[in-house]
Design a protein around this motif. Sequence first.
Motif, PDB file in Angstrom:
ATOM      1  N   UNK A  67      12.018   6.658 -12.135  1.00  0.00           N
ATOM      2  CA  UNK A  67      10.610   7.009 -12.283  1.00  0.00           C
ATOM      3  C   UNK A  67       9.880   5.907 -13.038  1.00  0.00           C
ATOM      4  N   UNK A  68       8.559   5.938 -12.945  1.00  0.00           N
ATOM      5  CA  UNK A  68       7.738   5.002 -13.706  1.00  0.00           C
ATOM      6  C   UNK A  68       7.634   3.619 -13.104  1.00  0.00           C
ATOM      7  N   UNK A  69       7.850   3.488 -11.786  1.00  0.00           N
ATOM      8  CA  UNK A  69       7.761   2.181 -11.131  1.00  0.00           C
ATOM      9  C   UNK A  69       6.296   1.863 -10.835  1.00  0.00           C
ATOM     10  N   UNK A  70       5.858   0.677 -11.238  1.00  0.00           N
ATOM     11  CA  UNK A  70       4.475   0.244 -11.033  1.00  0.00           C
ATOM     12  C   UNK A  70       4.341  -0.473  -9.690  1.00  0.00           C
ATOM     13  N   UNK A  71       3.111  -0.467  -9.158  1.00  0.00           N
ATOM     14  CA  UNK A  71       2.858  -1.159  -7.894  1.00  0.00           C
ATOM     15  C   UNK A  71       3.102  -2.654  -8.014  1.00  0.00           C
TER      16      UNK A  71
ATOM     17  N   UNK B 249       7.242  -4.661  -3.405  1.00  0.00           N
ATOM     18  CA  UNK B 249       6.929  -5.598  -2.329  1.00  0.00           C
ATOM     19  C   UNK B 249       7.349  -4.958  -1.011  1.00  0.00           C
ATOM     20  N   UNK B 250       6.819  -5.483   0.094  1.00  0.00           N
ATOM     21  CA  UNK B 250       7.185  -4.959   1.402  1.00  0.00           C
ATOM     22  C   UNK B 250       8.614  -5.336   1.758  1.00  0.00           C
ATOM     23  N   UNK B 251       9.220  -4.548   2.639  1.00  0.00           N
ATOM     24  CA  UNK B 251      10.590  -4.810   3.090  1.00  0.00           C
ATOM     25  C   UNK B 251      10.638  -6.040   3.990  1.00  0.00           C
ATOM     26  N   UNK B 252      11.516  -7.003   3.680  1.00  0.00           N
ATOM     27  CA  UNK B 252      11.709  -8.124   4.613  1.00  0.00           C
ATOM     28  C   UNK B 252      12.359  -7.649   5.900  1.00  0.00           C
TER      29      UNK B 252
ATOM     30  N   UNK C  84       0.868  -1.173   0.000  1.00  0.00           N
ATOM     31  CA  UNK C  84       0.000   0.000   0.000  1.00  0.00           C
ATOM     32  C   UNK C  84       0.907   1.226   0.000  1.00  0.00           C
ATOM     33  N   UNK C  85       1.295   1.679  -1.208  1.00  0.00           N
ATOM     34  CA  UNK C  85       2.337   2.701  -1.303  1.00  0.00           C
ATOM     35  C   UNK C  85       1.886   4.078  -0.816  1.00  0.00           C
ATOM     36  N   UNK C  86       2.849   4.797  -0.251  1.00  0.00           N
ATOM     37  CA  UNK C  86       2.639   6.177   0.161  1.00  0.00           C
ATOM     38  C   UNK C  86       3.998   6.864   0.192  1.00  0.00           C
ATOM     39  N   UNK C  87       4.049   8.176  -0.060  1.00  0.00           N
ATOM     40  CA  UNK C  87       5.334   8.888  -0.064  1.00  0.00           C
ATOM     41  C   UNK C  87       6.075   8.720   1.262  1.00  0.00           C
ATOM     42  N   UNK C  88       7.379   8.454   1.168  1.00  0.00           N
ATOM     43  CA  UNK C  88       8.215   8.272   2.346  1.00  0.00           C
ATOM     44  C   UNK C  88       8.321   6.838   2.815  1.00  0.00           C
ATOM     45  N   UNK C  89       7.509   5.962   2.258  1.00  0.00           N
ATOM     46  CA  UNK C  89       7.515   4.562   2.686  1.00  0.00           C
ATOM     47  C   UNK C  89       8.693   3.811   2.074  1.00  0.00           C
TER      48      UNK C  89
END
Length: 250
Positions: A98-102, A106-109, A58-63
């Motif tokens: 730039x241009x990275x798709x969801x 993946x989440x950080x291990x 669930x992407x958000x700026x700063x994540x």
Amino acid sequence: MHDKIISMDIMTVDGDIVKVMENGTPGQFYCRLVSTDTKMEMEEMEKKLLHVEEMEVYPSPGKGVLVRLEGRWCRAILLGCNDKDWRCELVDIGQVVEGVKEVDMSNLPLSVVEIPAVTVRCSLAGWDEVDSWTKDAKINWEKIVHKQQFKMIVVDPALNVVHLTRQNISLVDSLVFLGHIHEVTPIPLPTQQFSPPGPLSTSATLCCDYEQISPNSLLLYFDNPLHVAHLEQLSQLHHHPALVSPPGHV
């Protein structure tokens, strides 16, 4: 949820030897400490990221996330989104993409989330943002820093402003000498000594048609071709430890 990547404290590399990563400019570039420990840390992290269990993000700026680039996973911080394409800072490679798709996130291990970033974002002391940074200037910047190692001196840790020197020659001096940035008031460095050129001076013209021009390779036309003695004097600069010639080797 473990979604924050620890930034590198720039003061931990103050006075150390660093590598400048690709695709930068004096206004923004990334550096990585040159050390055996850093190399081993990168190799160990790459092994941990070989077999990543993909999870919905669930992407958000700063994540902090993992992003897949050219078939491999890299740690990244999300900077912003344009429609469904994300802008990401690759904290271990020292690049902004730039241009990275969801679908490529993946989440950080847990195994890599507490490892601080391996690169640090910097700007060069003496760089004026109003200066025009042309395509040719960017090419010359890449030539100067490519596969080179520099000593970093932190000028402003709050803004990550640094001096970079190689063989006691400031990177800013090289850029000024090439005409890419305006001459600035020098900030003295403990390893540099400057002395007026005195009798070693003579008038010369830079040959702009020389295709191999770089900070390490110049072709000069002397006003009087009979002054061979001047060439001999220039060749003896390295015998004068208190004298600094133009950046690079003339």
